[in-house]
Scaffold this motif. Structure first.
Motif, PDB file in Angstrom:
ATOM      1  N   LEU A 198       0.832  -1.220   0.000  1.00  0.00           N
ATOM      2  CA  LEU A 198       0.000   0.000   0.000  1.00  0.00           C
ATOM      3  C   LEU A 198       0.856   1.256   0.000  1.00  0.00           C
ATOM      4  N   ARG A 199       1.996   1.202   0.653  1.00  0.00           N
ATOM      5  CA  ARG A 199       2.862   2.396   0.707  1.00  0.00           C
ATOM      6  C   ARG A 199       3.457   2.741  -0.653  1.00  0.00           C
ATOM      7  N   ARG A 200       3.515   1.747  -1.529  1.00  0.00           N
ATOM      8  CA  ARG A 200       4.018   2.012  -2.893  1.00  0.00           C
ATOM      9  C   ARG A 200       2.945   2.623  -3.781  1.00  0.00           C
ATOM     10  N   ARG A 201       1.695   2.580  -3.311  1.00  0.00           N
ATOM     11  CA  ARG A 201       0.586   3.059  -4.138  1.00  0.00           C
ATOM     12  C   ARG A 201      -0.007   4.343  -3.550  1.00  0.00           C
ATOM     13  N   PRO A 202      -0.832   5.061  -4.313  1.00  0.00           N
ATOM     14  CA  PRO A 202      -1.348   6.337  -3.811  1.00  0.00           C
ATOM     15  C   PRO A 202      -2.126   6.174  -2.496  1.00  0.00           C
ATOM     16  N   ALA A 203      -1.879   7.107  -1.595  1.00  0.00           N
ATOM     17  CA  ALA A 203      -2.550   7.058  -0.288  1.00  0.00           C
ATOM     18  C   ALA A 203      -4.032   7.397  -0.410  1.00  0.00           C
ATOM     19  N   SER A 204      -4.442   7.863  -1.595  1.00  0.00           N
ATOM     20  CA  SER A 204      -5.851   8.210  -1.798  1.00  0.00           C
ATOM     21  C   SER A 204      -6.726   6.966  -2.001  1.00  0.00           C
ATOM     22  N   LEU A 205      -6.099   5.812  -2.209  1.00  0.00           N
ATOM     23  CA  LEU A 205      -6.894   4.596  -2.429  1.00  0.00           C
ATOM     24  C   LEU A 205      -7.632   4.209  -1.150  1.00  0.00           C
ATOM     25  N   VAL A 206      -8.897   3.875  -1.325  1.00  0.00           N
ATOM     26  CA  VAL A 206      -9.713   3.452  -0.177  1.00  0.00           C
ATOM     27  C   VAL A 206      -9.612   1.933  -0.025  1.00  0.00           C
TER      28      VAL A 206
ATOM     29  N   SER B 108      -0.865   1.514  10.012  1.00  0.00           N
ATOM     30  CA  SER B 108       0.452   1.615   9.374  1.00  0.00           C
ATOM     31  C   SER B 108       0.461   2.360   8.043  1.00  0.00           C
ATOM     32  N   VAL B 109      -0.719   2.737   7.549  1.00  0.00           N
ATOM     33  CA  VAL B 109      -0.773   3.426   6.252  1.00  0.00           C
ATOM     34  C   VAL B 109      -1.606   4.709   6.368  1.00  0.00           C
ATOM     35  N   LYS B 110      -1.452   5.579   5.356  1.00  0.00           N
ATOM     36  CA  LYS B 110      -2.196   6.853   5.386  1.00  0.00           C
ATOM     37  C   LYS B 110      -3.593   6.710   4.792  1.00  0.00           C
ATOM     38  N   ASN B 111      -3.810   5.614   4.057  1.00  0.00           N
ATOM     39  CA  ASN B 111      -5.092   5.429   3.366  1.00  0.00           C
ATOM     40  C   ASN B 111      -6.268   5.409   4.326  1.00  0.00           C
ATOM     41  N   LYS B 112      -7.430   5.692   3.782  1.00  0.00           N
ATOM     42  CA  LYS B 112      -8.673   5.414   4.502  1.00  0.00           C
ATOM     43  C   LYS B 112      -8.859   3.903   4.490  1.00  0.00           C
ATOM     44  N   VAL B 113      -8.920   3.277   5.667  1.00  0.00           N
ATOM     45  CA  VAL B 113      -9.086   1.825   5.741  1.00  0.00           C
ATOM     46  C   VAL B 113     -10.358   1.491   6.524  1.00  0.00           C
TER      47      VAL B 113
ATOM     48  N   ALA C 224     -21.801  -0.857  -2.946  1.00  0.00           N
ATOM     49  CA  ALA C 224     -21.188  -1.558  -4.071  1.00  0.00           C
ATOM     50  C   ALA C 224     -20.171  -0.637  -4.754  1.00  0.00           C
ATOM     51  N   GLU C 225     -19.082  -1.223  -5.220  1.00  0.00           N
ATOM     52  CA  GLU C 225     -18.049  -0.512  -5.984  1.00  0.00           C
ATOM     53  C   GLU C 225     -17.587   0.766  -5.279  1.00  0.00           C
ATOM     54  N   SER C 226     -17.279   0.629  -3.997  1.00  0.00           N
ATOM     55  CA  SER C 226     -16.883   1.810  -3.229  1.00  0.00           C
ATOM     56  C   SER C 226     -15.428   1.778  -2.767  1.00  0.00           C
ATOM     57  N   VAL C 227     -14.725   0.668  -2.942  1.00  0.00           N
ATOM     58  CA  VAL C 227     -13.332   0.635  -2.475  1.00  0.00           C
ATOM     59  C   VAL C 227     -12.369   0.259  -3.603  1.00  0.00           C
TER      60      VAL C 227
ATOM     61  N   ASN D 252     -15.847  -8.764  -4.133  1.00  0.00           N
ATOM     62  CA  ASN D 252     -16.097  -8.337  -5.509  1.00  0.00           C
ATOM     63  C   ASN D 252     -17.154  -7.228  -5.551  1.00  0.00           C
ATOM     64  N   ARG D 253     -18.193  -7.400  -4.771  1.00  0.00           N
ATOM     65  CA  ARG D 253     -19.286  -6.417  -4.756  1.00  0.00           C
ATOM     66  C   ARG D 253     -18.787  -5.020  -4.350  1.00  0.00           C
ATOM     67  N   VAL D 254     -17.973  -4.942  -3.296  1.00  0.00           N
ATOM     68  CA  VAL D 254     -17.570  -3.621  -2.794  1.00  0.00           C
ATOM     69  C   VAL D 254     -16.421  -3.007  -3.590  1.00  0.00           C
ATOM     70  N   LEU D 255     -15.718  -3.843  -4.368  1.00  0.00           N
ATOM     71  CA  LEU D 255     -14.582  -3.323  -5.146  1.00  0.00           C
ATOM     72  C   LEU D 255     -15.040  -2.613  -6.409  1.00  0.00           C
ATOM     73  N   LYS D 256     -14.334  -1.523  -6.726  1.00  0.00           N
ATOM     74  CA  LYS D 256     -14.545  -0.874  -8.017  1.00  0.00           C
ATOM     75  C   LYS D 256     -13.981  -1.772  -9.120  1.00  0.00           C
ATOM     76  N   LEU D 257     -14.493  -1.598 -10.309  1.00  0.00           N
ATOM     77  CA  LEU D 257     -13.933  -2.304 -11.455  1.00  0.00           C
ATOM     78  C   LEU D 257     -12.464  -1.876 -11.598  1.00  0.00           C
ATOM     79  N   GLY D 258     -11.572  -2.838 -11.773  1.00  0.00           N
ATOM     80  CA  GLY D 258     -10.148  -2.510 -11.853  1.00  0.00           C
ATOM     81  C   GLY D 258      -9.497  -2.392 -10.481  1.00  0.00           C
ATOM     82  N   GLY D 259     -10.281  -2.524  -9.440  1.00  0.00           N
ATOM     83  CA  GLY D 259      -9.748  -2.480  -8.067  1.00  0.00           C
ATOM     84  C   GLY D 259      -8.918  -3.728  -7.764  1.00  0.00           C
ATOM     85  N   THR D 260      -8.223  -3.683  -6.647  1.00  0.00           N
ATOM     86  CA  THR D 260      -7.258  -4.730  -6.292  1.00  0.00           C
ATOM     87  C   THR D 260      -7.743  -5.574  -5.121  1.00  0.00           C
TER      88      THR D 260
END
Ligand code: SAH
Length: 223
Positions: A73-81, A95-100, A124-127, A149-157
């Motif tokens: 997560l630290r390698r990726r943007p902190a804006s990711l939910v 341990s991270v700046k993201n909204k968790v 749905a599709e909110s994280v 799958n339900r809560v992840l955005k398309l292309g989410g991880t």
């Protein structure tokens, strides 16, 4: 004398705790996530005991899997939910700046939203990132991953860290994941303790069975 009997008693208590931990652990891995919810609701003390046992196990490992997720997560943007399914003591969120969003059955930390991970209170599709770090315990795997799958955005991880010995057939498992709408992006099978798998959500989960989506229960031996 009194010193020795105190030591003996401490050893006996250790043993009992160990036995209870193994029993609880076995229940968690052989029942559905709803059974786990009922178990801990009926007996919150069991949860604390479970966590003490879990901590002792993981401390023996050369590295804590959650640290791998933190590094990722630290390698990726902190804006990711992020949604942390089975967050335990919320090490990840701390341990991270993201909204968790932290989900677990019992709150070890005030950050936790108490719920069964098969049904989390997120739209749905909110994280952007869903995390399962040693948390895929219920036998209703497909339902739980369907919820991710339900809560992840398309292309989410989807990040998954799981005990290596739980995988019977990694290839079949990854193939089943495609049925659930997840493409494998990377797999780190280098540790003999745990695997770290990264997926992207390609679309909604396809209905119907996903054979191969199996993980062995993680049972600990008496030491
Ligand atoms: N992710 C943390 C904790 C792992 S222990 C870490 O890596 O340190 C597994 C966690 O999953 C436990 O805290 C357990 O209570 C939680 N868990 C198990 N079944 C669950 C369920 N059905 N719903 C929510 N949390 C669950």
């Amino acid at each position: 004398r009194s010193g020795r009997s105190a030591a003996l008693r401490a050893r006996m208590e250790e043993r009992l705790l160990g036995a209870r931990f193994r029993y609880l652990n076995q229940q968690l891995y052989t029942g559905s996530s709803r059974d786990a919810e009922r178990l801990f609701r009926a007996d919150p003390a069991a949860f604390h005991l479970y966590h003490r046992g879990f901590e002792r196990q993981v401390r023996r490992w050369p590295e804590r899997p959650v640290q791998r997720i933190v590094r990722y997560l630290r390698r990726r943007p902190a804006s990711l939910v992020v949604a942390d399914f089975g967050c335990g003591d919320c090490t990840l969120a701390a341990s991270v700046k993201n909204k968790v969003h932290c989900f677990d059955l019992v709150p070890l930390s005030p950050r936790v939203t108490v719920c069964d991970m098969a049904k989390v209170p997120l739209a749905a599709e909110s994280v952007d990132v869903a995390v399962f770090c040693l948390a895929l315990m219920g036998t209703n795997l497909q339902e739980i991953l369907g919820e991710a799958n339900r809560v992840l955005k398309l292309g989410g991880t989807l990040m998954m860290a799981e005990v290596a010995s739980r995988f019977e057939d990694t290839c079949a498992f990854l193939k089943a994941m495609t049925m659930l709408g997840f493409r494998t992006v990377s797999k780190d099978l280098s540790s003999s303790y745990f695997y770290v798998l990264e997926f992207t959500k390609t679309g909604p989960a396809r209905p119907g069975p996903a054979p191969g989506l199996r993980l062995r229960p993680c049972l600990y031996k008496r030491r």
